[in-house]
Design an enzyme around this catalytic site. Structure first.
Site, PDB file in Angstrom:
ATOM      1  N   TYR A  99      51.222  62.113  19.402  1.00  0.00           N
ATOM      2  CA  TYR A  99      52.339  61.373  18.833  1.00  0.00           C
ATOM      3  C   TYR A  99      52.791  62.023  17.517  1.00  0.00           C
ATOM      4  CZ  TYR A  99      51.071  58.205  22.561  1.00  0.00           C
ATOM      5  OH  TYR A  99      50.786  57.695  23.802  1.00  0.00           O
TER       6      TYR A  99
ATOM      7  N   ARG B 278      43.537  57.837  12.234  1.00  0.00           N
ATOM      8  CA  ARG B 278      42.942  58.284  13.496  1.00  0.00           C
ATOM      9  C   ARG B 278      43.403  59.694  13.830  1.00  0.00           C
ATOM     10  NH1 ARG B 278      43.272  56.322  19.827  1.00  0.00           N
ATOM     11  NH2 ARG B 278      41.034  56.117  20.127  1.00  0.00           N
TER      12      ARG B 278
ATOM     13  N   GLN C  68      47.358  49.164  14.277  1.00  0.00           N
ATOM     14  CA  GLN C  68      47.561  50.607  14.396  1.00  0.00           C
ATOM     15  C   GLN C  68      49.061  50.887  14.403  1.00  0.00           C
ATOM     16  OE1 GLN C  68      47.528  53.170  17.909  1.00  0.00           O
ATOM     17  NE2 GLN C  68      45.649  54.096  17.104  1.00  0.00           N
TER      18      GLN C  68
ATOM     19  N   GLY D 298      36.872  51.671  24.332  1.00  0.00           N
ATOM     20  CA  GLY D 298      38.176  51.420  24.912  1.00  0.00           C
ATOM     21  C   GLY D 298      38.106  50.595  26.170  1.00  0.00           C
TER      22      GLY D 298
END
Length: 370
Positions: A193, A240, A112, A329
């Site tokens: 982000y 994502r 990622q 997760g």
């Protein structure tokens, strides 16, 4: 894509399940259970994965797909201490040890790529650098640094030329990922982000080709996807997204996210991407997921919003066609053999949040498999 039987199909034995294989990135995943990307902050100086990192990912090789923690594509992309990079030869060599070990254990792993944008602090960066962003909008709150929690600073707005250079950094990092042995890359367009910051009107106040209209605000994400696809192949490129996610002071930054994300997904559909990965947040998230799924013809990876822990009960989302792959997760963090535990509906080790970020083997590689 896999064929999805109607939810009222009479012969349940023929229904697609999370334990069926699926074709992604030119290969076959043995199941549809993925390790969600999770920052663990265990890298050594220089952004290098260590022996512990090798062990951590290898322990989880029974996943259909491992998606790594966020890896910065450039020096200025770092947002937290002890996070790894993919922008130097030393980092490529260190990651090769991870991917070789995962592959030897029968696993598959994507890198990622995560540029933190305005989420960071100058103390984390060398040479007088400061965090950069679409616009000079200071996030509220604090960031963890080696000196403790510090207030976020006002980021420097990227110039148009620097946006292009940042896209080139992602493409180069993607090539580095393939050289390091990763099976593909996922672009982190979620969680507040850099890519997410370009999408949201609250953090993107530009009036040039990279901001303003919906078409302009999705441009950075679209150009990134195209550049990385050109560098390593669309079939090895995932994206994502987390529409409406308030994380990292994004609350209110996306007042009406669904139309923008529909426009984005329509724009990238047809490129032949490995997958679209959605992280759900909030009570209306499923409605957005289903709307976006209609516009994307490739595999959908879903990190679902659930009532209570996300465990074996979520597997029904594959069976009813909501998703093709489920990303877990914290439960995968605490249960390195999670696919088998999901098959038997537990029992599960309990995650320890106090050990999620930084530290040593405790809460990282010492969770027992059965």
């Amino acid at each position: 894509m896999a064929i999805h039987w109607p939810t009222n199909y009479l012969y349940e034995a023929h229904m697609t399940s999370a334990f069926d294989p699926i074709r992604i990135a030119g290969g076959t995943l043995p199941n549809r259970i993925a390790v969600a990307p999770m920052t663990r902050s265990r890298a050594a100086e220089g952004g290098l994965p260590t022996d512990l990192v090798v062990e951590y990912y290898t322990q989880r090789a029974s996943a259909g797909l491992i998606i790594s923690e966020g890896i910065q594509p450039s020096v200025v992309g770092q947002g937290y201490p002890y996070t790894p990079g993919l922008h130097s030869a030393e980092q490529v060599a260190a990651w090769r040890r991870v991917t070789d070990s995962v592959h030897a254990a029968g696993g598959r792993i994507f890198a990622q790529l995560m540029h933190a944008g305005r989420i960071g602090h100058p103390s984390l960066l060398p040479d007088g650098l400061v965090p950069v962003a679409p616009s000079a909008v200071t996030p509220k709150g604090q960031v963890f640094t080696a000196e403790g929690a510090q207030d976020f600073v006002t980021p420097r707005a990227l110039t148009g030329a620097e946006v292009r250079a940042t896209i080139a950094d992602f493409a180069e990092a993607a090539r580095n990922a393939v050289e390091a042995g990763f099976d593909g890359v996922e672009l982190h367009g979620a969680n507040g982000y850099l890519i997410h910051q370009f999408l949201a009107p609250g953090t993107n106040r530009r009036d040039d080709e990279w901001g303003g209209t919906t078409e302009n605000r999705i441009r950075c994400a679209v150009e990134l996807v195209k550049a990385v696809s050109a560098a390593i192949g669309a079939e090895r490129t995932g994206l994502r997204l987390s529409p409406g996610n308030p994380y990292n002071d994004m609350a209110g930054a996306e007042p009406d996210p669904q139309p923008l994300y529909e426009a984005l997904v329509k724009e990238i559909d047809g490129l032949g991407l490995a997958y679209l990965h959605l992280m759900e947040y909030g009570p209306d998230a499923r409605e957005t997921t289903l709307a976006l799924r209609k516009h994307f013809s490739g595999p959908l990876v879903l990190n679902p919003a659930t009532e209570g822990p996300t465990d074996h009960r979520a597997l029904a989302l594959v069976e009813d066609g909501t998703a093709d792959v489920l990303a877990f997760g914290a439960l995968f963090l605490a249960n390195p053999d999670l696919p088998e535990r999901l098959r038997t509906q537990g029992p599960y080790n309990t995650p320890d949040p106090s050990t999620f970020f930084g530290g040593d083997a405790r809460g990282y590689t010492d969770y027992p498999a059965r």
